[in-house]
Design an enzyme around this catalytic site. Structure first.
Site, short mmCIF file in Angstrom:
data_model
loop_
_atom_site.label_atom_id
_atom_site.label_comp_id
_atom_site.label_asym_id
_atom_site.label_seq_id
_atom_site.Cartn_x
_atom_site.Cartn_y
_atom_site.Cartn_z
N LYS A 159 -8.27 -17.87 26.75
CA LYS A 159 -8.47 -17.34 28.29
C LYS A 159 -9.93 -17.23 28.69
O LYS A 159 -10.56 -16.85 28.00
CB LYS A 159 -8.33 -15.62 27.86
CG LYS A 159 -7.98 -15.14 29.16
CD LYS A 159 -8.29 -13.39 29.17
CE LYS A 159 -9.65 -13.23 29.45
NZ LYS A 159 -10.41 -13.46 30.82
N GLU A 234 -20.00 -13.75 19.57
CA GLU A 234 -21.13 -14.12 20.00
C GLU A 234 -21.73 -13.50 21.52
O GLU A 234 -21.13 -13.37 22.38
CB GLU A 234 -21.20 -15.73 20.36
CG GLU A 234 -22.66 -16.12 20.46
CD GLU A 234 -23.24 -16.14 21.98
OE1 GLU A 234 -24.11 -15.02 21.99
OE2 GLU A 234 -22.92 -17.00 22.69
N CYS A 268 -27.59 -15.91 26.82
CA CYS A 268 -27.90 -14.84 25.86
C CYS A 268 -29.13 -15.36 25.24
O CYS A 268 -29.78 -14.42 24.62
CB CYS A 268 -26.51 -14.81 24.94
SG CYS A 268 -25.10 -14.15 25.70
N GLU A 361 -30.76 -6.38 28.07
CA GLU A 361 -30.35 -7.70 28.61
C GLU A 361 -30.21 -7.53 30.08
O GLU A 361 -29.30 -6.81 30.65
CB GLU A 361 -29.25 -8.26 27.84
CG GLU A 361 -28.90 -9.71 28.34
CD GLU A 361 -27.69 -10.24 27.49
OE1 GLU A 361 -27.89 -11.36 27.01
OE2 GLU A 361 -26.56 -9.50 27.36
#
Length: 462
Positions: A159, A234, A268, A361
């Site tokens: 997906k 992840e 990331c 983040e």
């Protein structure tokens, strides 16, 4: 109450806001049907001779290579990646397939010495693997899980993110053109709470590989727990870039901008926390400013462009919410005006180590610079976050490089470099940055079960 989830997704060019595609959203019943097809395809694929599986994967790699420019241009249009980056990404998918194909015939078990018999282990495929891919690197991350999962004998249902489904859909077409069995690799565009949730919850999906935010990753893990379903996560990062006084400060400063500006900071692994030893802090900042301002921001289709737009208006607003107009910016770059989801390179200073801009983040072209006193202080600041994905350190002292690398709680560290990802080395995070490892020599075994078989050699008695 009416269904609030869309039946189709609009794919926009982030640089121009132009509509480039309308893609139907997959409902839960179609996810069920796709998984059922995958179950049947996987049984046949697992029974295929290893040499033939490897040959088909190499053919898939060759077909991807033939369409590399097409895939790169598609990535430019749907994700806003500079064309140079996008060409690398298409090549990375090819490389991943070739590397995984080389492991098919080397997926060896072990013979373990035991008394009174022979003991051997086998790596059995899991079955159907569900892969949920983010929008920041839609093409290479699709390959990270798909290539080793197929090589290990599994089927894959993938997906993609709602905003970036086009490269994944094209890869599925190329898989068929290369001769891979029908339904072995399927791509189902759709909303995360609909198609993604249906894939995670499906009892015939043996493992989920999810790349995305830590918040959603926790939800995926919780849903998998109910079925004791395997999961690789992840997730986010807030990676440190540690510059010691004994380093080549000029080189470290010149390398720092693209360590947080690559992919417009939507990475990331971005080194968004720059930690500089106090004795060279001023010199580093003097060198950093022209390096940041010298980065070319503009049309992603132009080979000279290094930084493109953010993925969407929503992501731009998210970045703005972290960096108010009165934020203590030491450096602010420029970005194109007019259409497109642009945001200038921004470097913040003068913040407390526990400020949100330092610990959270942002996922945009924003970095913070903090001074540190000594090695222990550098390690303390580097670890003062809930994340632990990547990081860099700059020093000429080999002993310090080893000590600090061992002390920093992160899964991927580079010394005098910002390189995080190689398909032949393992990748993954500590703490809130994830669970499990991808890539590297053990990538295939992550998609298998280890089966132990004992065969007695004792003489049977009547």
């Amino acid at each position: 109450m009416p269904d609030q989830h869309p039946t189709e997704h609009l794919v926009l060019n982030p640089a121009t806001e132009e509509l480039i595609a309308t893609v139907p959203a997959t409902p839960p019943d179609e996810v069920d049907a796709a998984v059922a097809r995958a179950v049947r395809a996987q049984v046949r694929w697992a029974a295929t001779a290893p040499a033939d599986r490897a040959r088909l994967l190499r053919r898939f790699a060759a077909v991807v290579d033939q369409h590399r420019e097409e895939l790169a241009e598609l990535e430019v249009r749907e994700a806003g990646h500079p064309i140079g980056n996008a060409r690398w990404e298409a090549g990375n998918v090819r490389d991943l397939l070739e590397y995984a194909a080389g492991g098919v015939e080397r997926l060896n078990g072990a013979q373990i010495p035991v008394p009174a018999g022979l003991n051997v282990t086998f790596h059995e495929p899991l079955g159907v693997v569900g892969v949920i891919v983010p929008w920041n690197f839609p093409m290479p991350i699709a390959g990270w899980a798909t290539a080793p999962a197929l090589a290990a004998g599994n089927a894959v249902v993938l997906k993609p993110a709602e905003t970036t489904p086009l490269t994944a859909l094209r890869l599925a077409q190329l898989a068929l053109e290369s001769g891979l069995p029908e339904h072995l690799f399927q791509v189902l565009p759709g909303a995360g709470p609909v198609a993604g949730a249906a894939l995670v919850d499906h009892p015939d999906v043996a493992k989920i590989v999810f790349t995305g935010s830590t918040t959603v990753g926790k939800q995926v893990m919780a849903r998998c727990a109910g079925q004791v379903k395997r999961v690789t996560l992840e997730l986010g990062g807030k990676s440190p870039n540690i510059v010691f006084a004994d380093a080549d400060v000029e080189v470290a400063a010149l390398a720092a901008p693209m360590a947080f500006l690559d992919n417009t900071g939507q990475d990331c692994c971005a080194r968004t926390r720059i930690l500089v030893q106090r004795s060279v802090y001023e010199r580093f900042m003097e060198l950093l400013e022209p390096a940041v301002l010298g980065v070319t921001v503009g049309d992603p289709a132009d080979p000279a462009t290094a930084v493109g737009p953010l993925i969407s208006a929503a992501q731009r607003e998210r970045v703005r919410s972290h960096v108010p107009e009165d934020a203590p910016a030491a450096i602010r770059g420029e970005a194109p005006s007019g259409k497109g989801f642009w945001y200038p390179a921004t470097v913040l200073t003068g913040l407390a180590p526990d400020a949100p801009e330092v610990t959270e983040e942002i996922f945009g072209p924003v970095a913070v610079v903090l001074p540190f006193e000594d090695e222990a202080d550098a390690v303390r600041l580097a670890n003062a976050t809930s994340y632990g994905l990547a990081g860099s350190l700059w020093t000429r002292d080999v002993g310090r490089a080893i000590r600090v690398s061992r002390a920093v709680a992160a899964g991927n560290l580079s010394v005098n470099s910002h390189s995080s990802v190689r398909y032949w080395t393992p990748f993954g995070g500590f703490k809130g940055s994830g669970l499990g490892r991808e890539l590297g020599p053990d990538a295939l075994t992550a998609f298998t079960e280890t089966k132990n078989v004992f065969i007695s050699t004792e003489e049977s008695r009547p």
